[in-house]
Design a protein around this motif. Sequence first.
Motif, mmCIF file in Angstrom:
data_model
loop_
_atom_site.group_PDB
_atom_site.id
_atom_site.type_symbol
_atom_site.label_atom_id
_atom_site.label_comp_id
_atom_site.label_asym_id
_atom_site.label_seq_id
_atom_site.Cartn_x
_atom_site.Cartn_y
_atom_site.Cartn_z
ATOM 1 N N UNK A 231 41.531 37.223 43.095
ATOM 2 C CA UNK A 231 42.163 37.656 44.337
ATOM 3 C C UNK A 231 43.396 36.795 44.587
ATOM 4 N N UNK A 232 44.553 37.435 44.598
ATOM 5 C CA UNK A 232 45.824 36.730 44.805
ATOM 6 C C UNK A 232 45.971 35.548 43.857
ATOM 7 N N UNK A 233 45.582 35.755 42.613
ATOM 8 C CA UNK A 233 45.739 34.730 41.585
ATOM 9 C C UNK A 233 44.623 33.710 41.511
ATOM 10 N N UNK A 234 43.661 33.760 42.439
ATOM 11 C CA UNK A 234 42.561 32.802 42.450
ATOM 12 C C UNK A 234 41.301 33.451 41.890
ATOM 13 N N UNK A 235 40.712 32.852 40.887
ATOM 14 C CA UNK A 235 39.487 33.378 40.298
ATOM 15 C C UNK A 235 38.310 33.049 41.207
ATOM 16 N N UNK A 236 37.601 34.094 41.646
ATOM 17 C CA UNK A 236 36.441 33.924 42.512
ATOM 18 C C UNK A 236 35.123 34.050 41.758
#
Length: 267
Positions: A231-236
Amino acid sequence: NAMRQAKALGKMIVAHCEDNSLLKGGYIHDGEYAKAHGLHTHVHLSETASEHEECKARRGGLTPAGWFEEMGIFDVPCTAAHCVWATAEDRAIFRRRGVSVAHNPTSNMKLGSGFAPISELLDEGVNVTLGTDGAASNNNLDLFEEMHLASIIHKGYAHNAALMSAEDVFLMATRNGAMQQGRSDTGTLELGKKADIVALDLSGLHMRPAFDACSVLCYQTQASDVCMTMVDGRILYENGEYTTDGLKYLVTTDQDGDTVSPIRTVV
């Protein structure tokens, strides 16, 4: 009861239940409040035949869509969930007022609500998205399952295999959802847009053959095939592990109320 001032994507969403839950003054106030503060509205609309007909009986023949329009709920961007019993006149209101429709096929099937006129809505230019509804009427909240059902149940109901193509349903699950939120920064993978990405493991036998990407997504993919969520470049989530603090100690209980092991996470 109405749920007001729920924060979503930096905006506030004014949420409504069906027509029978609030008085006329409350609807007018919420419509005016949303308009004054630049908010979106969200309603559950014509989900069941009884809701639809009871509204007409109480409101001088107005359907829920007609009533909400009269109350000003559609004066701001609105998402209308279900719309199973929406009429041709209701669909014209959606198109004219720019209302997005959230299709919830699993919930509609589980509750026996009926088949929403999704193909007609798409043909008439209404923006249609996908949703899961709540856990009480869906259970697993699996968007891939929603895609699968949306792509097949309307074919069977109408006896027409050409309806609801995999491409249409894929857009409902991606681009159309961004449009419903009023966002131009996501919904498609393009240079300059947010890196909102789901990666799939295509190695399973159920993923073969894989000749068409949209067909694979709608007819073959399961939630367990997701190997990475960004999400928006952040791996969740990646390869079975969650990376967010909010899921650090996700604990469930069995039917006897006993605690079971938490999901393993990475801090």
